[in-house]
Scaffold this active site. Sequence first.
Site, mmCIF file in Angstrom:
data_model
loop_
_atom_site.group_PDB
_atom_site.id
_atom_site.type_symbol
_atom_site.label_atom_id
_atom_site.label_comp_id
_atom_site.label_asym_id
_atom_site.label_seq_id
_atom_site.Cartn_x
_atom_site.Cartn_y
_atom_site.Cartn_z
ATOM 1 N N TYR A 98 -12.467 17.247 -17.405
ATOM 2 C CA TYR A 98 -13.107 15.934 -17.306
ATOM 3 C C TYR A 98 -14.313 16.028 -16.366
ATOM 4 C CZ TYR A 98 -13.560 10.968 -16.287
ATOM 5 O OH TYR A 98 -14.041 9.701 -16.127
ATOM 6 N N LYS A 106 -5.909 5.917 -20.053
ATOM 7 C CA LYS A 106 -6.162 6.349 -21.422
ATOM 8 C C LYS A 106 -4.930 6.067 -22.296
ATOM 9 C CE LYS A 106 -9.910 7.542 -19.391
ATOM 10 N NZ LYS A 106 -10.198 8.892 -18.935
ATOM 11 N N ASP A 162 -4.130 18.721 -16.057
ATOM 12 C CA ASP A 162 -4.518 17.378 -16.495
ATOM 13 C C ASP A 162 -4.026 17.215 -17.935
ATOM 14 O OD1 ASP A 162 -5.788 15.058 -17.372
ATOM 15 O OD2 ASP A 162 -7.561 15.412 -16.135
ATOM 16 N N ARG A 179 0.844 -1.211 0.000
ATOM 17 C CA ARG A 179 0.000 0.000 0.000
ATOM 18 C C ARG A 179 0.868 1.245 0.000
ATOM 19 N NH1 ARG A 179 -1.515 1.860 4.561
ATOM 20 N NH2 ARG A 179 -2.282 -0.078 5.480
HETATM 21 C C1 LIG Z 1 -10.581 9.454 -17.681
HETATM 22 C C2 LIG Z 1 -10.049 10.771 -17.269
HETATM 23 C C3 LIG Z 1 -9.840 11.080 -15.926
HETATM 24 C C4 LIG Z 1 -10.186 10.114 -14.808
HETATM 25 O O1 LIG Z 1 -9.402 8.970 -14.881
HETATM 26 P P1 LIG Z 1 -9.891 7.508 -14.357
HETATM 27 O O2 LIG Z 1 -8.656 6.696 -14.577
HETATM 28 O O3 LIG Z 1 -11.057 7.098 -15.188
HETATM 29 O O4 LIG Z 1 -10.250 7.681 -12.916
HETATM 30 C C5 LIG Z 1 -9.306 12.313 -15.609
HETATM 31 N N1 LIG Z 1 -9.011 13.211 -16.574
HETATM 32 C C6 LIG Z 1 -9.205 12.949 -17.875
HETATM 33 C C7 LIG Z 1 -8.858 13.975 -18.892
HETATM 34 C C8 LIG Z 1 -9.730 11.724 -18.275
HETATM 35 O O5 LIG Z 1 -9.937 11.474 -19.574
#
Ligand SMILES: *Cc1c(COP(=O)(O)O)cnc(C)c1O
Length: 408
Positions: A109, A206, A181, A56
């Site tokens: 997002y 992604k 992000d 963890r």
């Molecule tokens: C999918 C996504 C997230 C969240 O990520 P998860 O792995 O689904 O929790 C955050 N920011 C962007 C731009 C995303 O496409």
Amino acid sequence: MTSSPSPRSASVDPDLLCARAGLNAGDGEPLVGAIVQSTTFCRSDVDSTCTHQYSRVSNPTVSTLEDALGGLERALPAACFATGLAAETALFLALLKQGDHVVCGRSVYGGTTRLLRQVLCDFGVETTFVDATDIDDVAATLRPNTRLVFVETPANPTLDLTDLRAVADLTHAAGACLAVDNTFLTPVLQQPLDLGADVSIYSTTKFIEGHSTSLGGALVTRDDALLQRLRFIRKCTGAIQSPLNAWLTVQGLRTLPLRIRHQSVTATTVAAWLADQPAVRAVHHPSRLTGAPRDLAERQHLGAHGAVVTFDLRGGIDAARTFTAHLTLCRVVEHVGAIDTLITHPATMTHADVPIEQRRAVGITDGLLRLSAGLEPVDAIIADLDRALRAIRAEPTTQEARPCVATT
Ligand SMILES: *Cc1c(COP(=O)(O)O)cnc(C)c1O
């Protein structure tokens, strides 16, 4: 796609770093590093200071991914999390306390908006959503208690750009932290820390993993105190990446540069084709920009503009329904960034929890679709889109779009 000079130092070749991620070289070692699934690690005695103690807190397979992701931004090792939203949660818990204020781009997002609006607000953290493409709007929203400015560029899902250097200067002058992000471009196509950000955020789910098999998130910074705080929060909340998912993500990372550059070229071709279709009202991709936004894209992006394209169908929700029902190659899913071409309907899927006024303000209409170009031949993708657009013409819908009811 155009090429622009890379501000990256010559010492880090991202393609080489990715290609070699997780490989061993020692005599008799497996070429591909093994997964360490163990939850815990042996100690020779109570005074042992071994690197890993409990998974963890840290784990060797997760560390391999963290070293690679940190190396790509000439930063400290990343902190990796179970999901992108777990990473964002840790960032908020690390930086914010009751009474603090956050400035967040209004095109981010949907899950980020939901976390700030529906969870953090209950802990006394107030968020103001701004048009982050407008520097004056950001400047006017900063307050003495603003601790964090959070932006996504290209923005989700409208792909508007934020000038990171300008926002970083404003944010730092106000004594706050800038988080970006960078899920859509990845460190291969944009380096937020070089542009002044304090932390880069990734949903590795992604493009970085790329094969739709592992959830994951990462935070990357050059600030050691912040990194230690993030690791402490991760230990306290139990949000670390799992070894198997970290290992799968490392395998994905190895081909990231090739995938994202190829998929960006495909997206550029698809965007140009969509722009010529009468059923399509508007197409968004940084390759379609002109004037000052185009200059910003060339300055900020490293030679390509990403694989995500959004387009607005004239017929609204009815057209979006008919269109998505007639796709055969493209998959309709809540996802971006995989090797398969994916289509999302933000109004009912990713952004369903974003209040309707905010959706309207940022251009998330009921006819808006988001396409994430995959690795299939571009001709096959366009043929599929063409078939689905013809189906709209064959099934004329009420021109006045019905309001869209969220299902998720
Ligand atoms: C999918 C996504 C997230 C969240 O990520 P998860 O792995 O689904 O929790 C955050 N920011 C962007 C731009 C995303 O496409």
